[in-house]
Enzyme design. Structure first.
Site, PDB file in Angstrom:
ATOM      1  N   SER A 180       0.836  -1.213   0.000  1.00 30.96           N
ATOM      2  CA  SER A 180       0.000   0.000   0.000  1.00 30.96           C
ATOM      3  C   SER A 180       0.867   1.258   0.000  1.00 30.96           C
ATOM      4  CB  SER A 180      -0.968   0.005   1.191  1.00 30.96           C
ATOM      5  OG  SER A 180      -0.295  -0.211   2.404  1.00 30.96           O
ATOM      6  N   HIS A 236      -2.254  -8.734   1.782  1.00 33.07           N
ATOM      7  CA  HIS A 236      -1.898  -7.503   2.508  1.00 33.07           C
ATOM      8  C   HIS A 236      -3.042  -7.174   3.478  1.00 33.07           C
ATOM      9  CE1 HIS A 236       0.058  -3.821   3.388  1.00 33.07           C
ATOM     10  NE2 HIS A 236      -0.260  -3.096   2.328  1.00 33.07           N
ATOM     11  N   HIS A 253       5.257 -13.050   7.071  1.00 35.79           N
ATOM     12  CA  HIS A 253       5.529 -11.658   6.685  1.00 35.79           C
ATOM     13  C   HIS A 253       6.719 -11.624   5.740  1.00 35.79           C
ATOM     14  CE1 HIS A 253       6.199  -7.319   6.977  1.00 35.79           C
ATOM     15  NE2 HIS A 253       4.937  -7.279   7.337  1.00 35.79           N
ATOM     16  N   ARG A 279       2.944  -5.171  16.465  1.00 36.46           N
ATOM     17  CA  ARG A 279       1.575  -4.650  16.351  1.00 36.46           C
ATOM     18  C   ARG A 279       0.585  -5.719  16.813  1.00 36.46           C
ATOM     19  NH1 ARG A 279       1.755  -3.161  10.127  1.00 36.46           N
ATOM     20  NH2 ARG A 279       2.555  -5.294  10.181  1.00 36.46           N
ATOM     21  N   ASP A 319      -2.476  -8.564  11.364  1.00 39.50           N
ATOM     22  CA  ASP A 319      -3.873  -8.885  11.070  1.00 39.50           C
ATOM     23  C   ASP A 319      -4.409 -10.070  11.864  1.00 39.50           C
ATOM     24  OD1 ASP A 319      -4.180  -6.838   9.118  1.00 39.50           O
ATOM     25  OD2 ASP A 319      -2.916  -8.024   7.790  1.00 39.50           O
TER      26      ASP A 319
HETATM   27  N1  HAX Z   1       0.478 -19.976   5.451  1.00 39.89           N
HETATM   28  C1  HAX Z   1       0.903 -20.925   4.573  1.00 39.89           C
HETATM   29  N2  HAX Z   1       1.987 -20.780   3.799  1.00 39.89           N
HETATM   30  C2  HAX Z   1       2.700 -19.651   3.933  1.00 39.89           C
HETATM   31  C3  HAX Z   1       2.350 -18.653   4.850  1.00 39.89           C
HETATM   32  C4  HAX Z   1       1.173 -18.828   5.619  1.00 39.89           C
HETATM   33  N3  HAX Z   1       0.729 -17.906   6.469  1.00 39.89           N
HETATM   34  N4  HAX Z   1       3.258 -17.657   4.761  1.00 39.89           N
HETATM   35  C5  HAX Z   1       4.135 -18.016   3.809  1.00 39.89           C
HETATM   36  N5  HAX Z   1       3.801 -19.220   3.300  1.00 39.89           N
HETATM   37  C6  HAX Z   1       4.430 -19.942   2.202  1.00 39.89           C
HETATM   38  C7  HAX Z   1       4.361 -19.081   0.937  1.00 39.89           C
HETATM   39  O1  HAX Z   1       3.080 -19.170   0.333  1.00 39.89           O
HETATM   40  C8  HAX Z   1       5.482 -19.681   0.116  1.00 39.89           C
HETATM   41  O2  HAX Z   1       5.016 -20.900  -0.412  1.00 39.89           O
HETATM   42  P1  HAX Z   1       5.465 -21.415  -1.880  1.00 39.89           P
HETATM   43  O3  HAX Z   1       6.957 -21.467  -1.851  1.00 39.89           O
HETATM   44  O4  HAX Z   1       4.792 -22.730  -2.007  1.00 39.89           O
HETATM   45  O5  HAX Z   1       4.951 -20.379  -2.847  1.00 39.89           O
HETATM   46  C9  HAX Z   1       6.533 -19.996   1.191  1.00 39.89           C
HETATM   47  O6  HAX Z   1       5.805 -20.110   2.439  1.00 39.89           O
HETATM   48  C10 HAX Z   1       7.610 -18.938   1.346  1.00 39.89           C
HETATM   49  O7  HAX Z   1       6.971 -17.689   1.580  1.00 39.89           O
HETATM   50  P2  HAX Z   1       7.719 -16.582   2.495  1.00 39.89           P
HETATM   51  O8  HAX Z   1       8.968 -16.207   1.793  1.00 39.89           O
HETATM   52  O9  HAX Z   1       7.797 -17.045   3.891  1.00 39.89           O
HETATM   53  O10 HAX Z   1       6.648 -15.409   2.486  1.00 39.89           O
HETATM   54  P3  HAX Z   1       6.465 -14.230   1.418  1.00 39.89           P
HETATM   55  O11 HAX Z   1       7.411 -13.119   1.764  1.00 39.89           O
HETATM   56  O12 HAX Z   1       6.509 -14.738   0.026  1.00 39.89           O
HETATM   57  O13 HAX Z   1       4.966 -13.798   1.704  1.00 39.89           O
HETATM   58  C11 HAX Z   1       3.087 -13.203   3.003  1.00 39.89           C
HETATM   59  C12 HAX Z   1       4.603 -13.045   2.818  1.00 39.89           C
HETATM   60  C13 HAX Z   1       2.629 -12.233   4.072  1.00 39.89           C
HETATM   61  C14 HAX Z   1       2.394 -12.841   1.685  1.00 39.89           C
HETATM   62  C15 HAX Z   1       2.783 -14.663   3.403  1.00 39.89           C
HETATM   63  O14 HAX Z   1       3.396 -14.950   4.634  1.00 39.89           O
HETATM   64  C16 HAX Z   1       1.285 -14.956   3.494  1.00 39.89           C
HETATM   65  O15 HAX Z   1       0.679 -15.288   2.469  1.00 39.89           O
HETATM   66  N6  HAX Z   1       0.674 -14.838   4.724  1.00 39.89           N
HETATM   67  C17 HAX Z   1      -0.757 -15.003   4.869  1.00 39.89           C
HETATM   68  C18 HAX Z   1      -1.520 -13.761   4.416  1.00 39.89           C
HETATM   69  C19 HAX Z   1      -1.309 -12.622   5.397  1.00 39.89           C
HETATM   70  O16 HAX Z   1      -1.428 -12.780   6.599  1.00 39.89           O
HETATM   71  N7  HAX Z   1      -1.005 -11.445   4.861  1.00 39.89           N
HETATM   72  C20 HAX Z   1      -0.815 -10.223   5.687  1.00 39.89           C
HETATM   73  C21 HAX Z   1       0.650  -9.853   5.819  1.00 39.89           C
HETATM   74  C22 HAX Z   1       0.866  -8.619   6.662  1.00 39.89           C
HETATM   75  C23 HAX Z   1       0.245  -7.446   6.025  1.00 39.89           C
HETATM   76  O17 HAX Z   1       0.635  -6.925   5.009  1.00 39.89           O
HETATM   77  N8  HAX Z   1      -0.827  -6.988   6.611  1.00 39.89           N
HETATM   78  O18 HAX Z   1      -1.623  -6.052   6.057  1.00 39.89           O
END
Ligand code: HAX
Length: 439
Positions: free
Chosen positions: A241, A271, A318, A327, A373
């Site tokens: 964002s 996000h 994250h 947070r 979140d």
């Molecule tokens: N559940 C299951 N699998 C997860 C995971 C979770 N909560 N978090 C990461 N992973 C997986 C990824 O999908 C990725 O899998 P693949 O290799 O199969 O594609 C692997 O673990 C490596 O990912 P990472 O490097 O640890 O995480 P990223 O930096 O790529 O992604 C995310 C960060 C926040 C997008 C991710 O942790 C996620 O999808 N979390 C759940 C959604 C969420 O809570 N989002 C909010 C984040 C905070 C925010 O911005 N708030 O507004």
């Protein structure tokens, strides 16, 4: 000139000169290398922009102008009979790099109340949308609809010196932040309370007034809103964002256009929309299990079923953090103080015990810990705000403060159009082949 604007101008003029001479002397210094895995991997960790208002550390979490969330709770001014910080104080800090006095914060509350009148046509635009339009869609449309009042667009059309860009940006940022609670509450009441709106109470502070317009008549909920609006405000510049606002703003789009851009990014489930996804996932779990008090084993089974279905566990993980998000911990602390008997809060705390070891066991998740979140929904549900599709709007109202404070800085420092370089996979293959030959 108002006192905040004057302070900002003094600070910005000094920093602009300093940055100019720093770049003259050190502009060729290298601050990091970029690996191919980062080029393909969402640019994780690539240092490529300046964001003055806050900085994120993987272990420590966010610091706003150098202050952690617990430090801000001690240092920022508070409303009467409330132990949580006033978000107005954080905005002052982000803009000026100084902790404000009680008097300065009270001035800002009154100033935002003065600037809070929303144009009539924005209500008409919202009323033209079906009440079941997602609240983030309504929020984004409402923000763009107010662009008719953009001081920056008007002054630019009249012909303005680039050295003055910061001035209408400051005015637009202040007006827009002042209006957001009214717009956001209007969306909530039209979507969930049959359009029975609650008039603003200008004697209240920004967060207290928002809580009051939502229709939750509870002093502790006002305290929660002040905390919530403070801790969601900023998370350095690389998050989707903030970066969207920064990118759109770099084209000299005004605050309205740029903020809408950021809100559209916040509306994604990886996000900001994760806050609605968390509580939806928890409600679904309780319904599937047929209990509001699941055991840790039952929660673990549900987590494993979610993962087996190829879905993420919302609220966990994250892109930068590698410890529980401060947070999340701030909200847990609040829940412990105000809502320790809430059943949904207890479930969230149990999920916190169960999820990290399971994610760790997958061997690929870089951060198994909860993010911002993971907790907010349980707090909101406990005060009766159960309509979770609305939750990301609350986040957006807060996030506006950080990204718009930074937008003032970006204009004052004269940041140029953002335009990084992209490459094709064909280019990458040829580059790798050349590297193999040469060395
Ligand atoms: N559940 C299951 N699998 C997860 C995971 C979770 N909560 N978090 C990461 N992973 C997986 C990824 O999908 C990725 O899998 P693949 O290799 O199969 O594609 C692997 O673990 C490596 O990912 P990472 O490097 O640890 O995480 P990223 O930096 O790529 O992604 C995310 C960060 C926040 C997008 C991710 O942790 C996620 O999808 N979390 C759940 C959604 C969420 O809570 N989002 C909010 C984040 C905070 C925010 O911005 N708030 O507004």
């Amino acid at each position: 000139m108002d006192p905040l604007k004057q302070k900002f101008q003094e600070k910005a003029t000094a920093l602009r000169t300093e940055v100019k001479s720093m770049l003259k002397e050190h502009g060729n210094k290298v601050v990091g290398d970029v690996k191919l895995s980062q080029v393909y991997g969402g640019m994780r960790g690539v240092k490529s922009m300046v964001w003055e208002t806050s900085q994120l550390d993987a272990k420590e979490g966010i610091r706003f102008r150098g202050y952690s969330i617990p430090e801000l709770r001690d240092l920022l001014p508070q409303a009467k009979d409330c132990k949580e910080p006033l978000p107005e104080g954080l905005f002052w800090l982000m803009l000026t790099d100084e902790i404000p006095t009680q008097e300065q914060v009270e001035w800002l509350s009154a100033e935002w109340a003065k600037r809070s009148t929303v144009p009539e046509h924005t209500f008409k635009v919202l009323d033209a949308l079906s009440p079941d339009t997602h609240p983030m869609t309504q929020f984004s449309i409402a923000i763009v609809s107010m662009q008719t009042d953009s001081n920056f667009a008007r002054r630019y059309a009249e012909g303005m010196s680039k050295y003055d860009y910061w001035d209408p940006t400051y005015e637009d940022a202040m007006n827009l932040i002042a209006r957001l609670p009214r717009v956001a509450a209007y969306i909530y009441r039209r979507s969930h309370h049959g359009g029975k709106h609650i008039e603003p109470n200008e004697s209240l502070d920004w967060g207290g007034n928002y809580a009051s317009m939502l229709g939750i008549d509870n002093e502790d909920f006002k305290s929660l809103m002040r905390l919530y609006l403070t801790i969601h405000a900023d998370h350095e510049g690389g998050n989707a964002s903030a970066h969207s606002v920064h990118l759109t703003g770099s084209t000299l789009s005004d605050c309205y256009m740029s903020l809408a851009s950021g809100m559209n990014s916040l509306a994604g489930p990886l996000h900001g929309l994760a806050n609605q996804e968390v509580i939806k996932w928890v409600f679904n779990m309780l319904e599937t299990l047929g209990t509001d008090d699941p055991t840790k084993e039952q929660i673990a089974d549900h987590v494993n079923a979610t993962l087996a279905a190829g879905k993420v566990i919302p609220g966990y993980g994250h892109a930068v953090l590698r410890e529980p998000d401060p947070r999340f911990m701030a909200q847990k602390r609040f829940a412990g103080e105000y809502l320790a008997d809430s059943q949904i809060v207890k479930v969230i705390w149990k999920v916190f015990e169960v999820v990290p070891p399971i994610l760790q066991g997958l061997g690929k998740v870089k951060n198994p810990w909860p993010n911002v979140d993971a907790h907010s929904g349980a707090l909101l549900v406990s005060y009766g705000l159960k309509e979770y599709s609305y939750y990301t709007v609350l986040f957006g109202v807060s996030r506006a403060m950080g990204v718009l404070a930074q937008m003032c800085w970006s204009r004052a420092l004269g940041f140029p159009l953002e335009r990084p370089k992209s490459v094709t996979t064909k280019w990458v293959k040829e580059y790798l082949a050349e590297q193999a030959v040469s060395g």
